[in-house]
Design a protein around this motif. Sequence first.
Motif, PDB file in Angstrom:
ATOM      1  N   PRO A  53      35.384  -2.478   1.325  1.00 23.10           N
ATOM      2  CA  PRO A  53      34.848  -3.710   1.912  1.00 23.10           C
ATOM      3  C   PRO A  53      33.342  -3.672   2.153  1.00 23.10           C
ATOM      4  CG  PRO A  53      35.884  -2.378   3.603  1.00 23.10           C
ATOM      5  CD  PRO A  53      36.179  -1.711   2.285  1.00 23.10           C
ATOM      6  N   ILE A  90      40.086   1.560   3.553  1.00 18.49           N
ATOM      7  CA  ILE A  90      38.647   1.414   3.318  1.00 18.49           C
ATOM      8  C   ILE A  90      38.289   1.902   1.917  1.00 18.49           C
ATOM      9  CG2 ILE A  90      36.352   2.207   4.013  1.00 18.49           C
ATOM     10  CD1 ILE A  90      37.435   2.341   6.904  1.00 18.49           C
ATOM     11  N   TYR A 120      33.545  -5.192   7.212  1.00 18.93           N
ATOM     12  CA  TYR A 120      34.660  -4.468   7.814  1.00 18.93           C
ATOM     13  C   TYR A 120      34.740  -4.804   9.295  1.00 18.93           C
ATOM     14  CZ  TYR A 120      37.386  -0.504   9.648  1.00 18.93           C
ATOM     15  OH  TYR A 120      38.324   0.278  10.278  1.00 18.93           O
ATOM     16  N   CYS A 123      29.812  -3.430   9.511  1.00 15.43           N
ATOM     17  CA  CYS A 123      30.983  -2.721  10.030  1.00 15.43           C
ATOM     18  C   CYS A 123      31.008  -2.869  11.545  1.00 15.43           C
ATOM     19  CB  CYS A 123      30.927  -1.239   9.685  1.00 15.43           C
ATOM     20  SG  CYS A 123      30.481  -0.881   7.982  1.00 15.43           S
TER      21      CYS A 123
END
Length: 202
Positions: free
Chosen positions: A82, A77, A85, A140
């Motif tokens: 990102p 990460i 995610y 995410c």
Amino acid sequence: MAYFKIIDKGNGVNRLFIGGVHGKEGSSTIEALKQIRDEDVSQGKLVIHNCDESPYLSTLDPLYYQSEVGKEVLYLIDYYKPTFYVEAHCYNKKNFSKLTSLHRMNKAGVPPLIELENGVLIGSASPSIRTNIFRKEDVCITLEMPCNPEKKSLNVYLDVLRIFATSKTREELENKIKELYPRQLKTAIKYAKEFFGNYPPF
């Protein structure tokens, strides 16, 4: 079970898919991750990583990110940063009701996962990383399917992964999901606001 691939189509959104982050889940998640094709990404970057088998420790456990595989997740990460995610998981079918229970907030401290269809579930990534590492505007998610999935479940799972791979912006991503799963998206937004406050969905 380890697998690593980078699809780089130049400038654009950074995407990171990580599968098999605990236990033996990687033997199922790799079935979907290996089917993501270069042509699924038109611009930007997609990094795909499926982890080796590791001792099972929930990502909701603060100690998870001190484990070897947890540190590996944090490194990826931090390195790739990102905007999209996706943490790819699978679950034992006997745990379906526990994962989707409306009482999950009281029992596990997080909102229930939401079924899209055919046993494929979606929800936010662990609060430990969602609120401490990612920006509020990043997307995410945790994506779950039954372990050793039937073809119809695997296909839904793969379709969602491809939506994340092909979308160039958050708005495009949300519109694609809304077209397929409007009720589920509405519920995801509701849970996100209840849990994170004024956070975007997922």
